[in-house]
Design a protein around this motif. Structure first.
Motif, PDB file in Angstrom:
ATOM      1  N   GLY A  29     -22.277   3.933  35.473  1.00  2.00           N
ATOM      2  CA  GLY A  29     -23.677   3.612  35.245  1.00  2.00           C
ATOM      3  C   GLY A  29     -24.552   3.687  36.481  1.00  2.00           C
ATOM      4  O   GLY A  29     -24.065   3.640  37.618  1.00  2.00           O
TER       5      GLY A  29
ATOM      6  N   ALA B 260     -30.195   2.871  31.387  1.00  2.00           N
ATOM      7  CA  ALA B 260     -30.105   3.671  30.157  1.00  2.00           C
ATOM      8  C   ALA B 260     -28.685   3.671  29.626  1.00  2.00           C
ATOM      9  O   ALA B 260     -27.722   3.495  30.384  1.00  2.00           O
ATOM     10  CB  ALA B 260     -30.557   5.111  30.421  1.00  2.00           C
ATOM     11  N   ASP B 261     -28.573   3.863  28.316  1.00  2.00           N
ATOM     12  CA  ASP B 261     -27.281   4.124  27.654  1.00  2.00           C
ATOM     13  C   ASP B 261     -26.259   3.024  27.953  1.00  2.00           C
ATOM     14  O   ASP B 261     -25.174   3.286  28.479  1.00  2.00           O
ATOM     15  CB  ASP B 261     -26.759   5.499  28.067  1.00  2.00           C
TER      16      ASP B 261
ATOM     17  N   HIS C  50     -36.131   8.545  26.022  1.00  2.00           N
ATOM     18  CA  HIS C  50     -34.672   8.548  26.043  1.00  2.00           C
ATOM     19  C   HIS C  50     -34.069   9.922  26.258  1.00  2.00           C
ATOM     20  O   HIS C  50     -33.216  10.104  27.129  1.00  2.00           O
ATOM     21  CB  HIS C  50     -34.120   7.961  24.741  1.00  2.00           C
TER      22      HIS C  50
ATOM     23  N   ASP D 166     -28.449   8.343  32.996  1.00  2.00           N
ATOM     24  CA  ASP D 166     -27.273   8.015  32.193  1.00  2.00           C
ATOM     25  C   ASP D 166     -26.033   8.281  33.045  1.00  2.00           C
ATOM     26  O   ASP D 166     -25.580   9.420  33.163  1.00  2.00           O
ATOM     27  CB  ASP D 166     -27.234   8.845  30.909  1.00  2.00           C
TER      28      ASP D 166
ATOM     29  N   GLY E 261     -32.549   9.180  29.912  1.00  2.00           N
ATOM     30  CA  GLY E 261     -31.129   8.865  29.827  1.00  2.00           C
ATOM     31  C   GLY E 261     -30.471   9.940  28.980  1.00  2.00           C
ATOM     32  O   GLY E 261     -30.679  11.127  29.183  1.00  2.00           O
ATOM     33  N   HIS E 262     -29.642   9.517  28.023  1.00  2.00           N
ATOM     34  CA  HIS E 262     -29.090  10.333  26.927  1.00  2.00           C
ATOM     35  C   HIS E 262     -27.942  11.262  27.317  1.00  2.00           C
ATOM     36  O   HIS E 262     -26.888  11.234  26.685  1.00  2.00           O
ATOM     37  CB  HIS E 262     -30.201  11.144  26.275  1.00  2.00           C
TER      38      HIS E 262
ATOM     39  N   PRO F  93     -25.056  12.237  29.833  1.00  2.00           N
ATOM     40  CA  PRO F  93     -24.330  11.712  30.998  1.00  2.00           C
ATOM     41  C   PRO F  93     -24.343  12.678  32.183  1.00  2.00           C
ATOM     42  O   PRO F  93     -24.172  13.895  32.016  1.00  2.00           O
ATOM     43  CB  PRO F  93     -22.900  11.525  30.464  1.00  2.00           C
TER      44      PRO F  93
ATOM     45  N   ASP G 107     -30.371   3.377  23.738  1.00  2.00           N
ATOM     46  CA  ASP G 107     -28.947   3.338  23.403  1.00  2.00           C
ATOM     47  C   ASP G 107     -28.267   2.053  23.865  1.00  2.00           C
ATOM     48  O   ASP G 107     -27.356   2.054  24.697  1.00  2.00           O
ATOM     49  CB  ASP G 107     -28.223   4.578  23.937  1.00  2.00           C
TER      50      ASP G 107
END
Length: 668
Positions: free
Chosen positions: A583, A52-53, A423, A568, A545-546, A548, A206
């Motif tokens: 990550g 993700a991201d 997301h 994320d 995700g989205h 952090p 993303d």
């Protein structure tokens, strides 16, 4: 079961069975396919990777896919143990990741290249045999490059330990080298290893913004073998820009300028920024624009002149954004976003802004393009500029190609093997129930219906046969998805862009998160959402995700007693200090879930020259009591349905409903 199928059932399915009989002409062919499918059901489950991201960090992203989140390195260690040196393992891994470039370096330094070819080809075939072991011969065959398909297949299925085949295998390798095809063959095998190491890649949104290589990532994904994407807010922003939404175009440009990242715009998609630069210098040349200086990385090489130009462009497009988004909000008062018409809040004589009933002193009050009596009207120069920018986005052939690829491979949510992927959020009421959100013509939807209908609405923006009024609404709605209060891709009280630029009071910067983010740590809420989406099974999950994850502060990505996984981990360099890592990859293989946490990546060139790899640590999230097989997956359900259809076809053949026939040579 077909053994007790009535004639009525067969007659009802006869049209379909006649079509199926064209693929399987007789009892023998149908029976063979049943045997094949039953066998596939008992193979180990394929490995899924979730990321993700990515945010334009193309080198780190590509490296993680090339090394299968560290899985290839692990296999090399398992296969070769202490039989080769650590330095040789690193060289072998780097060769697999970057075969063409690594071969150039090796050939320039290796004194006995023929001997090296012999050793390396045997090593690569051994690794390839290992990663292909969980697939059928047919699937492996389809993964092989045409030039070397037969040769690789022969080597995969013959062992040098078989004394009867030792000379046979040796001659194949000798001939590959003597005919000058060793480099091509090695490259081909390395690419097959990469391909087979990951069965399915899930991207939880993303790809765009912040990093310099979103277009490079999309080029890479265009040729990737099996992937899907759940659109993120930054992807939606670029999709809106591609569709011609002027507020989205302004936001794309503003974010790119804010991070001094113009590579994707200019080099990737050929967006002409000269008109914006010219307008900015003419309009804001005497303005210090302190609040619009870009956020630069510590290793930035930009000179003062370039930084100054980016600063001016940043302010110019920001003011235009505030104007055009206010025009959209006023076209759609039902969105409840009139309070975000920020230029209407300013007292241009006093230099103050009134927000939520409170007056704040502005950091700057220089607005040469704003008419206080009509602050959201574009000047003639701004209108001309926007028309040129809109044209540049809507005619970019490469941007449209990439957006079409995102559309064809994705949607706002997906369900794979009892995992619900999206997301950011699912809009909820305070009590945790699904919140209804209005779309077009007063229609309201919640939960799965909301996500599904939003996916349809988004596609309407790109369909030329859509009703013009509905299509314009769909194009406008991209901006609501980007910053709307009940958008499943935003789900916050506001996007405080204006406040961050013009007000010093940080209390005004607060963006209150929606109920999903407040309630998602509750296992019961997660179960309720999973139920509402029809996700079943004891080991079911939501994967997001989205937001952090602050790993450096002890935050864990595993939430709600394992029901929710937030992956994320901050691929973007802008988040490295915030998250403390670079990550995550969530890996779902036949034994269960593992979370791989990555440290920052240097660059591909350093990896090729020095054999450096991304340092990763693996955390076991959830392990299965038994090894999962294909029959335990969504694919298994599909295969079982196919088997039942084939059994019904057998019944139709054997009871005379359909006549068998021999396959003609031209059909084979």
């Amino acid at each position: 079961m077909t053994s007790h199928k009535t004639n009525y059932n067969i007659k009802a399915d006869l049209r379909y069975l006649n079509l199926l009989s064209h693929s399987f002409c007789n009892v023998a062919e149908a029976s063979t396919e049943i045997i094949n499918l039953e066998a596939i059901l008992n193979l180990p489950k394929g490995t899924e990777h979730f990321l993700a991201d990515i945010h334009g960090e193309h080198e780190a992203f590509q490296h993680i896919l090339k090394n299968a989140s560290g899985n290839i390195k692990r296999k090399v260690n398992e296969l070769f143990g202490n039989s080769i040196r650590e330095s040789e393992k690193r060289e072998l891994c780097t060769l697999i990741y970057y075969p063409e470039k690594k071969l150039e370096l090796i050939k320039a330094s290796e004194p006995d290249i023929i001997d090296w070819y012999h050793i390396t080809i045997h090593q690569l075939v051994r690794i390839c045999r290992d990663v292909s072991s969980k697939y059928t011969h047919s699937k492996v065959r389809k993964s092989l490059p045409q030039d070397f398909s037969y040769i690789i297949e022969e080597l995969l299925h013959e062992h040098t330990e078989d004394t009867n085949k030792t000379e046979y295998v040796k001659v194949i390798v000798d001939t590959i080298i003597s005919t000058g095809r060793a480099d091509d063959f090695i490259t081909a095998v390395c690419n097959v290893i990469q391909r087979l190491a990951i069965d399915q890649l899930h991207l939880l949104g993303d790809i765009y913004d912040r990093g310099p290589g979103a277009h490079i990532i999309m080029d890479f994904m265009t040729g990737y073998h099996s992937w899907d994407i759940q659109w993120g807010n930054h992807d939606i922003l670029w999709m809106g820009a591609c569709a011609g939404n002027e507020a989205c175009i302004c936001s794309v440009l503003r974010l790119s300028l804010r991070y001094a990242n113009l590579t994707t715009l200019e080099e990737g998609y050929g967006i002409n920024l000269v008109p914006l630069a010219t307008f900015a210098m003419e309009t804001y040349g005497d303005d210090p624009c302190e609040e619009f200086k870009p956020k630069l990385p510590s290793n930035s090489t930009l000179d003062e002149k370039t930084i100054r130009l980016i600063t001016l462009m940043h302010k110019a497009i920001s003011i235009i954004q505030f104007k055009v988004e206010a025009q959209i909000f006023k076209r759609h008062p039902n969105w409840d976003m009139l309070d975000r018409c920020m230029l209407d809040t300013i007292d241009y004589q006093c230099g103050t802004a009134t927000i939520d009933g409170k007056e704040y002193k502005m950091l700057s009050n220089n607005f040469p393009t704003i008419d206080p009596a009509n602050p959201n009207r574009l000047t003639n120069e701004e209108r001309t500029l926007m028309e040129r920018l809109r044209h540049s986005f809507t005619v970019s052939e490469k941007l449209h190609k990439h957006i079409r690829k995102i559309l064809s491979h994705g949607c706002l949510y997906a369900i794979y093997n009892n995992n619900l992927l999206f997301h950011a959020s699912i809009p909820l009421n305070e009590d945790g129930t699904l919140k209804e959100v209005e779309l077009y013509n007063g229609q309201k939807y919640a939960g799965r219906e909301l996500m599904h209908n939003l996916g349809i609405l988004i596609r309407e923006a790109f369909n030329t046969d859509t009703d013009p009024e509905e299509r314009q609404y769909a194009i406008d709605y991209f901006h609501y998805l980007w910053c709307g209060k009940d958008s499943p891709l935003f789900d916050k009280s506001k996007m405080a862009t204006f406040e961050r630029y013009f007000l010093s009071d940080k209390e005004t910067y607060k963006e209150i998160k929606g109920n999903y983010f407040n309630l998602r740590n509750d296992e019961k809420i997660c179960d309720y959402i999973l139920d509402s989406f029809g996700v079943t099974g004891p080991n079911r999950h939501i994967i997001n995700g989205h937001v952090p994850v602050h790993a450096s502060k002890g935050e864990t990505p595993i939430k709600a007693n394992g029901r929710l996984m937030v992956i994320d981990g901050g691929f973007s360099k802008a988040y490295h200090k915030e998250t403390g890592i670079a990550g995550y990859t969530l890996v779902y293989h036949s034994r269960g879930f593992q979370l791989v946490q990555h440290e920052p990546f240097t660059n591909a060139l350093d990896a090729i020259k020095s054999g450096t790899d991304i340092k990763s640590t693996t955390q076991i999230v959830e392990m299965s009591a038994r090894r999962m097989r294909v029959l335990d997956t969504d694919r298994g359900n599909e295969l079982r349905a196919q088997i039942e259809d084939l059994k019904e076809l057998l019944y139709a053949y054997r009871h005379g409903f359909i006549k068998e026939r021999e396959r003609r040579k031209e059909d084979k």
